[in-house]
Design a protein around this motif. Structure first.
Motif, PDB file in Angstrom:
ATOM      1  N   ALA A 253       0.831  -1.202   0.000  1.00 23.04           N
ATOM      2  CA  ALA A 253       0.000   0.000   0.000  1.00 23.04           C
ATOM      3  C   ALA A 253       0.867   1.255   0.000  1.00 23.04           C
ATOM      4  CB  ALA A 253      -0.937  -0.009   1.209  1.00 23.04           C
ATOM      5  N   GLU A 254       1.922   1.239   0.777  1.00 24.02           N
ATOM      6  CA  GLU A 254       2.846   2.387   0.771  1.00 24.02           C
ATOM      7  C   GLU A 254       3.477   2.570  -0.601  1.00 24.02           C
ATOM      8  OE1 GLU A 254       5.525   1.350   3.882  1.00 24.02           O
ATOM      9  OE2 GLU A 254       4.321   2.310   5.466  1.00 24.02           O
ATOM     10  N   ALA A 255       3.775   1.462  -1.278  1.00 21.53           N
ATOM     11  CA  ALA A 255       4.444   1.531  -2.577  1.00 21.53           C
ATOM     12  C   ALA A 255       3.572   2.185  -3.640  1.00 21.53           C
ATOM     13  CB  ALA A 255       4.859   0.130  -3.025  1.00 21.53           C
ATOM     14  N   ILE A 256       2.257   2.009  -3.547  1.00 20.49           N
ATOM     15  CA  ILE A 256       1.371   2.592  -4.569  1.00 20.49           C
ATOM     16  C   ILE A 256       0.751   3.910  -4.108  1.00 20.49           C
ATOM     17  CG2 ILE A 256       0.838   0.334  -5.560  1.00 20.49           C
ATOM     18  CD1 ILE A 256      -1.938   0.550  -4.254  1.00 20.49           C
ATOM     19  N   GLY A 257       1.117   4.358  -2.921  1.00 26.19           N
ATOM     20  CA  GLY A 257       0.592   5.630  -2.431  1.00 26.19           C
ATOM     21  C   GLY A 257      -0.770   5.545  -1.781  1.00 26.19           C
ATOM     22  N   ALA A 258      -1.210   4.344  -1.428  1.00 23.77           N
ATOM     23  CA  ALA A 258      -2.495   4.168  -0.738  1.00 23.77           C
ATOM     24  C   ALA A 258      -2.268   4.380   0.757  1.00 23.77           C
ATOM     25  CB  ALA A 258      -3.071   2.790  -1.026  1.00 23.77           C
ATOM     26  N   THR A 259      -2.052   5.638   1.126  1.00 22.70           N
ATOM     27  CA  THR A 259      -1.610   5.979   2.476  1.00 22.70           C
ATOM     28  C   THR A 259      -2.608   5.567   3.542  1.00 22.70           C
ATOM     29  OG1 THR A 259      -0.449   7.873   1.531  1.00 22.70           O
ATOM     30  CG2 THR A 259      -0.763   7.860   3.920  1.00 22.70           C
ATOM     31  N   ARG A 260      -3.883   5.818   3.304  1.00 19.41           N
ATOM     32  CA  ARG A 260      -4.891   5.476   4.317  1.00 19.41           C
ATOM     33  C   ARG A 260      -4.925   3.968   4.555  1.00 19.41           C
ATOM     34  NH1 ARG A 260     -10.491   7.992   3.191  1.00 19.41           N
ATOM     35  NH2 ARG A 260      -9.658   9.725   4.417  1.00 19.41           N
ATOM     36  N   LEU A 261      -4.857   3.198   3.485  1.00 16.16           N
ATOM     37  CA  LEU A 261      -4.847   1.741   3.611  1.00 16.16           C
ATOM     38  C   LEU A 261      -3.595   1.275   4.350  1.00 16.16           C
ATOM     39  CD1 LEU A 261      -5.920  -1.076   3.028  1.00 16.16           C
ATOM     40  CD2 LEU A 261      -4.948  -0.910   0.723  1.00 16.16           C
ATOM     41  N   ALA A 262      -2.460   1.875   4.038  1.00 17.43           N
ATOM     42  CA  ALA A 262      -1.213   1.521   4.727  1.00 17.43           C
ATOM     43  C   ALA A 262      -1.327   1.801   6.220  1.00 17.43           C
ATOM     44  CB  ALA A 262      -0.039   2.294   4.125  1.00 17.43           C
ATOM     45  N   GLN A 263      -1.951   2.909   6.577  1.00 23.57           N
ATOM     46  CA  GLN A 263      -2.127   3.247   7.987  1.00 23.57           C
ATOM     47  C   GLN A 263      -3.040   2.237   8.680  1.00 23.57           C
ATOM     48  OE1 GLN A 263      -3.592   7.250   7.580  1.00 23.57           O
ATOM     49  NE2 GLN A 263      -1.535   8.155   7.579  1.00 23.57           N
ATOM     50  N   GLN A 264      -4.082   1.791   7.984  1.00 27.00           N
ATOM     51  CA  GLN A 264      -4.983   0.797   8.568  1.00 27.00           C
ATOM     52  C   GLN A 264      -4.246  -0.521   8.801  1.00 27.00           C
ATOM     53  OE1 GLN A 264      -8.062   0.770   5.599  1.00 27.00           O
ATOM     54  NE2 GLN A 264      -9.234   2.404   6.581  1.00 27.00           N
ATOM     55  N   ALA A 265      -3.431  -0.923   7.831  1.00 28.59           N
ATOM     56  CA  ALA A 265      -2.676  -2.166   7.989  1.00 28.59           C
ATOM     57  C   ALA A 265      -1.653  -2.044   9.102  1.00 28.59           C
ATOM     58  CB  ALA A 265      -1.993  -2.528   6.670  1.00 28.59           C
ATOM     59  N   SER A 266      -1.013  -0.893   9.198  1.00 30.22           N
ATOM     60  CA  SER A 266      -0.044  -0.666  10.263  1.00 30.22           C
ATOM     61  C   SER A 266      -0.722  -0.689  11.627  1.00 30.22           C
ATOM     62  CB  SER A 266       0.659   0.681  10.047  1.00 30.22           C
ATOM     63  OG  SER A 266       1.607   0.930  11.058  1.00 30.22           O
ATOM     64  N   ALA A 267      -1.925  -0.109  11.708  1.00 32.33           N
ATOM     65  CA  ALA A 267      -2.670  -0.130  12.962  1.00 32.33           C
ATOM     66  C   ALA A 267      -3.056  -1.554  13.340  1.00 32.33           C
ATOM     67  CB  ALA A 267      -3.917   0.740  12.851  1.00 32.33           C
ATOM     68  N   PHE A 268      -3.383  -2.359  12.334  1.00 34.91           N
ATOM     69  CA  PHE A 268      -3.695  -3.769  12.599  1.00 34.91           C
ATOM     70  C   PHE A 268      -2.488  -4.475  13.203  1.00 34.91           C
ATOM     71  CE2 PHE A 268      -3.438  -8.193  11.216  1.00 34.91           C
ATOM     72  CZ  PHE A 268      -4.633  -8.705  11.712  1.00 34.91           C
ATOM     73  N   LEU A 269      -1.319  -4.191  12.681  1.00 37.90           N
ATOM     74  CA  LEU A 269      -0.098  -4.786  13.231  1.00 37.90           C
ATOM     75  C   LEU A 269       0.088  -4.396  14.692  1.00 37.90           C
ATOM     76  CD1 LEU A 269       2.312  -4.268  10.203  1.00 37.90           C
ATOM     77  CD2 LEU A 269       1.540  -6.474  11.118  1.00 37.90           C
ATOM     78  N   GLY A 270      -0.435  -3.224  15.044  1.00 39.88           N
ATOM     79  CA  GLY A 270      -0.335  -2.757  16.419  1.00 39.88           C
ATOM     80  C   GLY A 270      -1.458  -3.242  17.314  1.00 39.88           C
ATOM     81  N   GLY A 271      -2.382  -4.031  16.739  1.00 36.94           N
ATOM     82  CA  GLY A 271      -3.441  -4.617  17.550  1.00 36.94           C
ATOM     83  C   GLY A 271      -4.837  -4.108  17.296  1.00 36.94           C
TER      84      GLY A 271
END
Length: 281
Positions: A253-271
């Motif tokens: 997601a970060e690679a294609i510029g889908a910033t909001r999606l990347a943030q959601q995935a990162s938040a998932f990694l955090g629980g």
């Protein structure tokens, strides 16, 4: 330099541009739209409408704010629509834009009615119903039903009332071979299955949605589905699989510029659970 359209019909160019947008190539799609040189008023209206659609997709996955201006231009071209369904398509784009805009409260996505103007929400739902009831064909009726479900779910938090709209959207998507519509309906039906504790059915629907999205060429949409599969992996106790899936979703997601999606995935990694009921998100 403007692109000459004499040797290729405008609608074919617009179809290709929409495919670029689905693939997450929003800047390229926007650049091509700006390069088009059309003089026919109806073609100009279709170009403006496509530009608004591209901007909506960009904003949704990236958290940018590019759609308002594009939607305004499309509305300004409203009277030049002569293509069947063109006026409906414009109103549907306006609905999508207002749906997304009303989700933002103080710059943050907020699900449920808290902190939102109840009159604006009621008007939004009335518009969705009117679009569904006045749709010129079954496919468009299915898309309006989908958004009626999303509004019911994500703005009103009426969880038990939403699935019937998603079921109608799924029937329309399957009957009309609209993979994107069927994918969206399955995505949200699976969310309800998950909330009800039916992980088996949720897995089936989310896997089908992932495949349909891939077939339709929606790269960010397929990544968002992979994140839901990571949710089920965590639910089943397979945390390493959940972490591996979410890590790749974040990276891609970060690679294609889908910033909001990347943030959601990162938040998932955090629980964080991205499928929590609207009032709990």
């Amino acid at each position: 330099m403007p692109i000459a359209t004499a040797c290729l019909p405008v609608d074919e160019l617009l179809c290709a541009i929409r495919e670029l947008s689905r693939a997450g190539r929003w800047e390229t799609a926007a650049l091509l739209l700006e390069s088009l040189s059309v003089t026919d008023p109806d073609a100009r209206a279709r170009v403006a409408l496509t530009a608004a659609e591209v901007a909506l997709e960009h904003d949704w996955f990236s958290g940018t704010d590019t759609a308002a201006e594009r939607v305004a231009v499309a509305v300004a071209e409203k009277e030049t629509h002569t293509t069947p369904g063109g006026a409906w398509d414009l109103e549907f784009v306006r609905l999508r834009h207002d749906y997304a805009r009303l989700l933002l409260v103080d710059g943050t996505l907020r699900f449920g009615p808290v902190g939102k103007d109840p009159e604006a929400l009621a008007a939004l739902r009335r518009r969705a119903r009117a679009l569904r009831d006045g749709a010129p064909d079954d496919r468009r009726r299915g898309w309006a039903a989908l958004y009626l479900g999303l509004i019911t779910d994500n703005h009103f938090a009426e969880r038990t009332a939403a699935p019937v709209h998603y079921e109608a959207a799924l029937r329309a998507g399957e009957a009309g071979a609209d993979d994107l519509l069927a994918r969206e309906a399955l995505r949200h039906l699976g969310d309800h299955d998950h909330d009800c504790g039916d992980r088996t059915r949720a897995l089936d629907r989310w896997r089908r949605a992932t495949a349909l999205g891939a077939r339709a060429g929606t790269v960010p949409g397929t990544l968002s589905q992979q994140l839901l599969l990571a949710v089920l992996a965590r639910d089943s106790g397979d945390e390493p699989a959940a972490q591996a899936l979410a890590t790749e979703v974040t990276r891609w997601a970060e690679a294609i510029g889908a910033t909001r999606l990347a943030q959601q995935a990162s938040a998932f990694l955090g629980g964080t659970d991205p499928t929590a009921p609207p009032q709990d998100r």
